[in-house]
Design a protein around this motif. Structure first.
Motif, short mmCIF file in Angstrom:
data_model
loop_
_atom_site.label_atom_id
_atom_site.label_comp_id
_atom_site.label_asym_id
_atom_site.label_seq_id
_atom_site.Cartn_x
_atom_site.Cartn_y
_atom_site.Cartn_z
N ARG A 60 0.86 -1.18 0.00
CA ARG A 60 0.00 0.00 0.00
C ARG A 60 0.89 1.23 0.00
O ARG A 60 1.86 1.28 0.75
CB ARG A 60 -0.88 -0.02 1.24
N GLN A 61 0.56 2.19 -0.84
CA GLN A 61 1.33 3.43 -0.91
C GLN A 61 0.43 4.60 -0.57
O GLN A 61 -0.60 4.79 -1.21
CB GLN A 61 1.91 3.62 -2.31
N GLU A 62 0.80 5.32 0.46
CA GLU A 62 0.05 6.51 0.86
C GLU A 62 1.04 7.58 1.27
O GLU A 62 1.90 7.35 2.11
CB GLU A 62 -0.89 6.19 2.03
N SER A 79 1.33 2.01 -16.23
CA SER A 79 0.70 3.18 -15.64
C SER A 79 0.79 4.38 -16.59
O SER A 79 -0.20 5.09 -16.81
CB SER A 79 1.36 3.52 -14.30
N SER A 85 -1.55 2.78 -6.04
CA SER A 85 -2.14 2.98 -4.73
C SER A 85 -1.82 1.79 -3.83
O SER A 85 -1.36 1.94 -2.71
CB SER A 85 -3.65 3.14 -4.88
N ARG A 86 -2.09 0.59 -4.35
CA ARG A 86 -1.83 -0.63 -3.59
C ARG A 86 -1.99 -1.81 -4.52
O ARG A 86 -2.50 -1.69 -5.63
CB ARG A 86 -2.77 -0.77 -2.40
N GLN A 98 -10.83 3.01 -8.19
CA GLN A 98 -9.55 3.29 -8.83
C GLN A 98 -9.39 2.36 -10.03
O GLN A 98 -10.01 1.29 -10.08
CB GLN A 98 -8.40 3.07 -7.85
N TRP A 137 -4.09 -1.33 -7.94
CA TRP A 137 -5.00 -0.18 -8.07
C TRP A 137 -4.12 1.06 -8.23
O TRP A 137 -3.07 1.19 -7.60
CB TRP A 137 -5.88 -0.03 -6.85
N TYR A 139 -3.99 5.38 -8.34
CA TYR A 139 -4.64 6.66 -8.07
C TYR A 139 -5.00 7.32 -9.40
O TYR A 139 -4.33 7.09 -10.41
CB TYR A 139 -3.72 7.60 -7.29
#
Length: 179
Positions: free
Chosen positions: A22-24, A53, A62-63, A82, A175, A177
């Protein structure tokens, strides 16, 4: 999980869905996994994902998530918020996808309902008396058979109904963003 599914002493069908990365806000998190799976995650061709991408004009990842299911498992009709790249690693799945313009015919739960990204209608046994707008979707869905090694792109907000048809199914998705 695998033992419970294989034995099926309780008559239940089991499904595993768990985040892998997960990337936040620039931070990447990962669940505790065994060494082999961790090595596999590090060996993934991230350059390829970045190229995909860019090709799709997606935002950053996103993850990604791991899915494990067995034959005849159905995932309730829903949409994702997403863009989604879905890789079938083992087994096969049949997807039925509907364009967002067909939203009303899927009878989604109301916004802010706990199931608000899911359809209320059962696509396996639609009751047209209760859900008459569904009849307008006949022949409008896009069917995709995803087999081992295939990647399916699902744009955000497209409803999808997923049927696991392989004996054992392992899938991984990413997923993205919105840019």
């Amino acid at each position: 999980f695998v033992r419970c599914q294989r034995d099926q002493k309780d008559g239940m069908s089991y499904y595993l869905q768990t985040p892998m990365l997960r990337q936040e806000g620039g931070t990447v998190t990962c669940p505790k996994v065994d060494r082999q799976l961790e090595d596999d995650l590090h060996d993934m061709d991230n350059e390829m994902m970045m190229r995909l991408s860019a090709l799709g004009s997606f935002g950053p990842i996103s993850r990604n998530q791991l899915f494990v299911s067995f034959s005849d498992f159905l995932t309730a009709t829903h949409y994702d918020q997403q863009h989604n790249l879905y890789l079938q690693i083992r087994g096969a799945k049949r997807f039925l996808l509907f364009d967002p313009k067909d939203f009303a015919g899927a009878y989604p739960f109301p916004v802010h309902h706990p199931l608000d990204r899911k359809a209320r209608i059962d696509l396996e046994r639609p009751d047209l008396g209760e859900w008459p707008r569904f009849a307008a979707l006949a022949g409008r869905g896009v069917e995709a058979l995803v087999e081992q090694g295939d990647i399916l792109f699902m744009p955000m907000s497209w409803f999808h109904h997923v049927h696991s048809i392989g004996r054992e199914n392992i899938s991984l998705n990413w997923w993205f963003y919105d840019p």
